[in-house]
Design a protein around this motif. Structure first.
Motif, short mmCIF file in Angstrom:
data_model
loop_
_atom_site.label_atom_id
_atom_site.label_comp_id
_atom_site.label_asym_id
_atom_site.label_seq_id
_atom_site.Cartn_x
_atom_site.Cartn_y
_atom_site.Cartn_z
N ALA A 1 41.51 2.88 35.95
CA ALA A 1 40.71 2.96 34.71
C ALA A 1 40.36 1.56 34.20
CB ALA A 1 41.48 3.74 33.65
N ASP A 2 41.32 0.62 34.26
CA ASP A 2 41.03 -0.75 33.81
C ASP A 2 39.91 -1.38 34.65
OD1 ASP A 2 43.01 -0.46 31.97
OD2 ASP A 2 44.50 -1.70 33.00
N ALA A 3 40.01 -1.19 35.97
CA ALA A 3 38.99 -1.76 36.86
C ALA A 3 37.63 -1.14 36.56
CB ALA A 3 39.38 -1.53 38.32
N THR A 4 37.61 0.17 36.27
CA THR A 4 36.36 0.85 35.97
C THR A 4 35.73 0.29 34.70
OG1 THR A 4 37.19 2.87 36.96
CG2 THR A 4 35.30 3.09 35.48
N ARG A 5 36.56 0.05 33.69
CA ARG A 5 36.02 -0.48 32.43
C ARG A 5 35.46 -1.88 32.61
NH1 ARG A 5 39.83 3.05 29.79
NH2 ARG A 5 41.50 1.69 30.51
N GLU A 6 36.11 -2.68 33.50
CA GLU A 6 35.60 -4.02 33.77
C GLU A 6 34.33 -3.97 34.62
OE1 GLU A 6 38.77 -6.45 35.32
OE2 GLU A 6 40.10 -5.82 33.69
N CYS B 1 32.68 11.17 38.33
CA CYS B 1 33.07 11.93 37.13
C CYS B 1 34.17 11.23 36.34
CB CYS B 1 33.53 13.34 37.51
SG CYS B 1 32.37 14.17 38.62
N VAL B 2 35.26 10.83 37.02
CA VAL B 2 36.38 10.21 36.30
C VAL B 2 35.97 8.83 35.78
CG1 VAL B 2 38.78 9.46 36.44
CG2 VAL B 2 38.06 11.53 37.63
N ALA B 3 35.23 8.08 36.62
CA ALA B 3 34.81 6.73 36.20
C ALA B 3 33.88 6.82 34.98
CB ALA B 3 34.11 6.02 37.36
N ASP B 4 32.96 7.78 34.96
CA ASP B 4 32.06 7.93 33.80
C ASP B 4 32.86 8.21 32.54
OD1 ASP B 4 29.97 7.52 35.50
OD2 ASP B 4 29.30 9.62 35.58
N ALA B 5 33.82 9.15 32.65
CA ALA B 5 34.64 9.50 31.48
C ALA B 5 35.43 8.29 30.99
CB ALA B 5 35.58 10.65 31.81
N THR B 6 35.90 7.47 31.93
CA THR B 6 36.68 6.27 31.57
C THR B 6 35.81 5.28 30.79
OG1 THR B 6 38.05 6.53 33.53
CG2 THR B 6 38.04 4.36 32.50
N ARG B 7 34.58 5.11 31.29
CA ARG B 7 33.69 4.16 30.61
C ARG B 7 33.36 4.62 29.20
NH1 ARG B 7 31.86 2.70 35.93
NH2 ARG B 7 30.85 4.73 36.08
N GLU B 8 33.21 5.98 29.02
CA GLU B 8 32.94 6.50 27.67
C GLU B 8 34.19 6.40 26.80
OE1 GLU B 8 31.18 10.36 28.01
OE2 GLU B 8 29.72 9.66 29.49
N GLY B 9 35.36 6.42 27.44
CA GLY B 9 36.62 6.27 26.69
C GLY B 9 37.02 7.53 25.95
N GLY B 10 38.01 7.39 25.06
CA GLY B 10 38.47 8.52 24.25
C GLY B 10 39.41 9.43 25.02
N THR B 11 39.70 10.57 24.46
CA THR B 11 40.68 11.49 25.06
C THR B 11 40.12 12.16 26.32
OG1 THR B 11 39.90 13.28 23.64
CG2 THR B 11 41.80 12.00 22.84
N GLU B 12 38.80 12.23 26.40
CA GLU B 12 38.16 12.85 27.58
C GLU B 12 38.61 12.14 28.87
OE1 GLU B 12 35.51 15.46 29.68
OE2 GLU B 12 36.79 15.49 27.92
N ALA B 13 38.74 10.80 28.81
CA ALA B 13 39.14 10.03 29.99
C ALA B 13 40.53 10.46 30.48
CB ALA B 13 39.13 8.53 29.67
N ASP B 14 41.47 10.57 29.55
CA ASP B 14 42.83 11.01 29.91
C ASP B 14 42.81 12.42 30.50
OD1 ASP B 14 43.88 8.66 29.06
OD2 ASP B 14 44.49 9.41 27.07
N ALA B 15 42.02 13.30 29.90
CA ALA B 15 41.94 14.69 30.37
C ALA B 15 41.42 14.74 31.81
CB ALA B 15 41.05 15.51 29.45
N LYS B 16 40.43 13.87 32.11
CA LYS B 16 39.85 13.85 33.46
C LYS B 16 40.88 13.38 34.49
CE LYS B 16 35.55 15.17 33.13
NZ LYS B 16 35.24 16.51 33.59
N VAL B 17 41.66 12.36 34.14
CA VAL B 17 42.68 11.85 35.06
C VAL B 17 43.74 12.93 35.29
CG1 VAL B 17 44.61 10.22 35.30
CG2 VAL B 17 42.34 9.39 34.63
#
Lengths: 93, 93, 93, 93
Positions: free
Chosen positions: A66-71, C64-80
């Protein structure tokens, strides 16, 4: 940095339990326990090891990847590829 | 009687090696080694455990199950069913 | 949205090949082919299916997971969490 | 001779169902179904294939391997070795 740092103590405790299972297996074999009972315990130890792997993997995805993705950049793709290769090794082991 | 008696020392040696791998895993986690490197070692330990299981299973088939088959009767069927259930647990672990 | 869209044709081709393998298995069983030869082909079909799963998973993580991570928030955790559960099902199947 | 002859119709029915699952997977991918739902179905199809393998293996042990054991000689050892190799392929697939 290790993605499992927050769970480090829990991971260590689980691995110590697996070590105990493997020592128990040696005692069973030394006492010439019936094959099927030894096999049942090997399946249990294998599942316990896989459970540690799955926890490390989830921590890795939610922190390191996730960190790498955000960077962004090529590093993000490399991290996903590396994680996918680890998943493949896990599925095949 | 245990089907692996002739290979008992070899089986004990393999299990001691797996125990060493699991202790190595604890040192890696304690030193906060990178997740993917820990996962690679977990795959290796899992494979080593599965290899012990496959050896025990082969010994079991060629001794315990074969003996029951030669004696015949319902015991032979029960042994094959028991071995098949152990194989199923192994495939799913 | 499906993370495998760019690879859709390749995924469909792989699945069509697996379908062919499963049809081949039915022909083998119908012709009463020797058990071990049927089992070898089942292992091959299983590996091919797992390879499709690993490809879908990599696409899923990198899109899918990378997009959710970039948007951030609880959605990212749910996707992982969701991806980790899918990996666990794969490891245990 | 095939050890699954008495269960031939049941095995064929199971394989036909797996073929249906793999065709269903192609429809899902063609309709661009969400990755995780496709992965769940792949796990189900993989499990169904493994279940066929486990049934064939049990039939093989209770017929082909048992027959060779009763006849004795080196053929019995060869059959156990061959079955063990098939089990190893199954565990690793």
């Amino acid at each position: 940095m290790a993605g499992y740092i927050e769970n480090k103590d829990a991971v260590l405790k689980r691995l110590a339990r697996v070590e105990g299972q493997v020592r128990g297996l040696q005692r069973m074999v030394d006492a010439e326990t019936y094959c099927i009972d030894v096999l049942t315990q090997i399946s249990a130890a294998t599942k316990a090891l896989q459970a540690v792997a799955l926890e490390l993997l989830e921590d890795h995805l939610s922190h390191c990847v996730a960190d790498a993705t955000r960077e962004g950049g090529t590093e993000a793709d490399a991290k996903v590829k590396e994680a996918s290769d680890a998943i493949a090794r896990l599925v095949r082991s």
